[in-house]
Design a protein around this motif. Sequence first.
Motif, PDB file in Angstrom:
ATOM      1  N   ALA A  46     -11.338   3.601  -5.350  1.00  0.00           N
ATOM      2  CA  ALA A  46     -12.616   5.135  -4.728  1.00  0.00           C
ATOM      3  C   ALA A  46     -14.413   5.213  -5.338  1.00  0.00           C
ATOM      4  CB  ALA A  46     -12.105   5.709  -3.628  1.00  0.00           C
ATOM      5  N   PHE A  67      -0.500   6.718  -6.540  1.00  0.00           N
ATOM      6  CA  PHE A  67      -2.324   6.919  -5.639  1.00  0.00           C
ATOM      7  C   PHE A  67      -3.021   7.442  -7.033  1.00  0.00           C
ATOM      8  CE2 PHE A  67      -0.650  10.920  -8.241  1.00  0.00           C
ATOM      9  CZ  PHE A  67      -1.934  11.337  -8.805  1.00  0.00           C
ATOM     10  N   VAL A 105      -7.797   5.387   3.353  1.00  0.00           N
ATOM     11  CA  VAL A 105      -7.152   4.249   3.190  1.00  0.00           C
ATOM     12  C   VAL A 105      -5.605   4.283   2.845  1.00  0.00           C
ATOM     13  CG1 VAL A 105      -6.423   2.838   1.564  1.00  0.00           C
ATOM     14  CG2 VAL A 105      -8.937   3.449   1.460  1.00  0.00           C
ATOM     15  N   TYR A 106      -5.674   5.296   2.426  1.00  0.00           N
ATOM     16  CA  TYR A 106      -3.763   6.200   2.010  1.00  0.00           C
ATOM     17  C   TYR A 106      -2.997   6.670   3.615  1.00  0.00           C
ATOM     18  CZ  TYR A 106       0.280   9.016  -0.067  1.00  0.00           C
ATOM     19  OH  TYR A 106       1.677   8.908  -0.950  1.00  0.00           O
ATOM     20  N   MET A 138      -3.529  13.285   0.001  1.00  0.00           N
ATOM     21  CA  MET A 138      -3.834  12.412  -0.108  1.00  0.00           C
ATOM     22  C   MET A 138      -5.135  13.833  -0.990  1.00  0.00           C
ATOM     23  SD  MET A 138      -3.952  10.160  -2.194  1.00  0.00           S
ATOM     24  CE  MET A 138      -5.202   8.853  -3.221  1.00  0.00           C
ATOM     25  N   THR A 156      -6.805  14.191  -4.776  1.00  0.00           N
ATOM     26  CA  THR A 156      -7.956  13.454  -5.251  1.00  0.00           C
ATOM     27  C   THR A 156      -8.657  14.521  -5.998  1.00  0.00           C
ATOM     28  OG1 THR A 156      -8.956  14.554  -2.192  1.00  0.00           O
ATOM     29  CG2 THR A 156      -8.616  11.656  -2.630  1.00  0.00           C
ATOM     30  N   THR A 212      -3.984   4.171  -8.303  1.00  0.00           N
ATOM     31  CA  THR A 212      -3.925   3.037  -7.817  1.00  0.00           C
ATOM     32  C   THR A 212      -5.470   2.860  -6.620  1.00  0.00           C
ATOM     33  OG1 THR A 212      -2.311   1.926  -8.564  1.00  0.00           O
ATOM     34  CG2 THR A 212      -3.850   0.219  -7.480  1.00  0.00           C
ATOM     35  N   TYR A 213      -5.142   3.899  -6.090  1.00  0.00           N
ATOM     36  CA  TYR A 213      -5.967   4.412  -4.867  1.00  0.00           C
ATOM     37  C   TYR A 213      -7.496   4.724  -5.615  1.00  0.00           C
ATOM     38  CZ  TYR A 213      -2.638   3.540  -0.764  1.00  0.00           C
ATOM     39  OH  TYR A 213      -2.076   2.909  -0.679  1.00  0.00           O
ATOM     40  N   ALA A 272     -10.049   7.370  -0.235  1.00  0.00           N
ATOM     41  CA  ALA A 272      -9.247   7.158  -0.625  1.00  0.00           C
ATOM     42  C   ALA A 272      -8.079   7.749   0.491  1.00  0.00           C
ATOM     43  CB  ALA A 272      -9.157   7.888  -2.074  1.00  0.00           C
ATOM     44  N   THR A 273      -8.538   9.017   0.700  1.00  0.00           N
ATOM     45  CA  THR A 273      -7.746   9.320   1.373  1.00  0.00           C
ATOM     46  C   THR A 273      -7.160   8.504   2.614  1.00  0.00           C
ATOM     47  OG1 THR A 273      -7.718  11.723   0.993  1.00  0.00           O
ATOM     48  CG2 THR A 273      -6.727  11.724   3.127  1.00  0.00           C
ATOM     49  N   LEU A 321       1.207  -1.242  -0.183  1.00  0.00           N
ATOM     50  CA  LEU A 321       0.140  -0.291   0.390  1.00  0.00           C
ATOM     51  C   LEU A 321       0.697   0.841  -0.155  1.00  0.00           C
ATOM     52  CD1 LEU A 321      -3.316  -1.411   2.745  1.00  0.00           C
ATOM     53  CD2 LEU A 321      -3.171  -0.464  -0.021  1.00  0.00           C
ATOM     54  N   GLN A 322       1.894   1.415   0.262  1.00  0.00           N
ATOM     55  CA  GLN A 322       3.017   1.982   0.488  1.00  0.00           C
ATOM     56  C   GLN A 322       3.887   2.692  -0.637  1.00  0.00           C
ATOM     57  OE1 GLN A 322       4.788   1.387   4.594  1.00  0.00           O
ATOM     58  NE2 GLN A 322       4.224   3.302   4.956  1.00  0.00           N
TER      59      GLN A 322
END
Length: 656
Positions: free
Chosen positions: A199, A192, A216-217, A278, A282, A194-195, A213-214, A187-188
């Motif tokens: 969402a 971005f 999860v990030y 993030m 977005t 991919t997030y 998304a924020t 995840l790290q």
Amino acid sequence: MAIAESQLAGKAGPLTRTQIAQILFILAVFTAIIKPMLPNIFVRIPVDLILPYDIWLQTVFDFIKDDLGLLTLTRGISSVLEWLLDITANLLYGKRRWPNIGPVPWIAVAAVAAVIGYWLKGWKMALLAGGTFVWVALIGQWKLAMQTMSVIAVAAPMAFFIGLLLGICAWKYKRFERIIMPVLSILQTLPFFTYLLPAVIFFKVGPTAGCIATIVYAIPPMVLMTSLGLKKVSAEVIEAGHMSGSTRWQMLRYVYLPAARTEILVGVNQVIMLCLAMVVLTAFIGMPGLGAKLLSLMNSLKLGRSFEIGITIVLIAVMLDRLSKAWVVKQPEHFERGTSWFARHKILILGIIVFVASIILAQFVQVADHITRKQDLSMGKDIDNVIRTVLANDIVTGVTDWLRWFLITWILIPFRDALLWLPTGSVILGIAAFGYFVGGRKSAFIVVLFFGAIAMTGWWDRSMITLYAVISSVILATLIGIPLGIAAARNPKWSEPILLICDTAQTFPSFIYLIPAIMLFSVNDVAVVFAILIFATVPLMRYTIEGIRAVPSELLEAADMAGATRNQKLINVQLPLALPTMAVGFNQAIMFAFFMVIIAAFIGTQDLGQELQKTLAGNNLGKNFVLGMCVALMALTFDHIIMRWSNERRKALGVG
């Protein structure tokens, strides 16, 4: 004896680790030389053998989304999130939703922020916290900033609580930790983009998808810091808790969590910073606020106004960072028995008085309530005019034109074409050589597995173009950042200003660096490399300074006594000891470069970022995830090689 042990550790059968790595590297070069004679499967994986990861993943996602009813569940979560976002939006910028009592005047928000800053760390922090909101209002960006803050106000607490629970589970259950830690690592390193697509598919476009998304990030660092903090609780503290007869819940609530407070609050700091980073990005999926405005200004190349928004984001980031760090070091206040309620809560009472007074003032003074466009102090147009005048200068134009021609003709395009020309097998053997050199058979297997998986996706050429941009940028950043870092470390007068510049540069929204790149070099590979270079130079400078400054003074005194010159001391003492720390900076520079190269797709590239951006226009989640995994696997490969080398080096020096 230590030498004998190190020799044994470096051996693999009759050959040493270094010798096997050299053989693998020679094989990589040899296979490149004999490319015309190689079978096609060694040059590029044939289309017939490409594994349809995207189709498989899309089938799994569709099954989860439709057949298992996950979409219905996420729509329910979306409704709850919308309700929470409506509350924060109503309070902060006046969206006409429940509870219909907003917006809170800007002067009240600024005043309360100043009181919180004073409570955490005195007048300087109060000035920073309150002054940031005063700037936002005066510059005419209040509504944009509050649109961004309204999402952070929901996303950060949710990321904190979810991360805290997962961190506790990872600490408590080893099997769960073994499962979740690799997931967090992936995840790290995922880009971005991919997030964003999941969402959008599972949640509604706009603030709701941006909030998810924020969240999860921002979760991974909270999980990691919570687990780390709980593991570090001393045995004496645990024993004292058991001796007092505490239950399991009481042990967690009153012993473990308070003892791990510092690490947990560091996690909170990371959550807040990642949420801010993030929520700006977005904007690509319809999230309003500072990011969306910055994105629209980029389309029209309005650098002045973009710079003002960048400054606003930097100030908000610095404010949130300093406030959360002050919270980390602030210890709970204790009062003598019998202290009145008013004495114990004087800051809270002050905050309420200030808030109410600000609300009353805003009812009678229009400027205290809101600032209109005619009243703001924006100088965006003036800055634009100055920048255009500078860029139109013949000297500037001549230098940038020559630099663009030189880099494209002699460095970038030849390097890109060389990477694309290399056989897949040759690249994998070269990577295996580096892996074997730093970590033996296990590391070689890991990196071959990662790059082999990329080869089997069918996106090899796009991955190589991405890799070319990253390597080119990091090499150029190294040529700039390392000498600057060394110069700053050797001159204490320059260390702090350069570290301050590094801090400021890291808090700027990442895609703002695309604007000067485009304006100086237009839309081409040089602009992409230049934007990545700026972003990647920061950690190289920072960790070079920190590494050299951390060299023990006793060793420097010994070098002086031995008659070493300043340069001899640098080459023979400071740099060798600083290399493990500098390697961390190099690793961070590569991670930043992979992050930035995806953002650079906004100005037109031919790499994985461009393909990832295209997926946002559809619903091909399988392709989106495969592309993201290609980026993540390349990043993880470099992370593994560099950090393994750094750890080995630390052990050899006896510092780790």
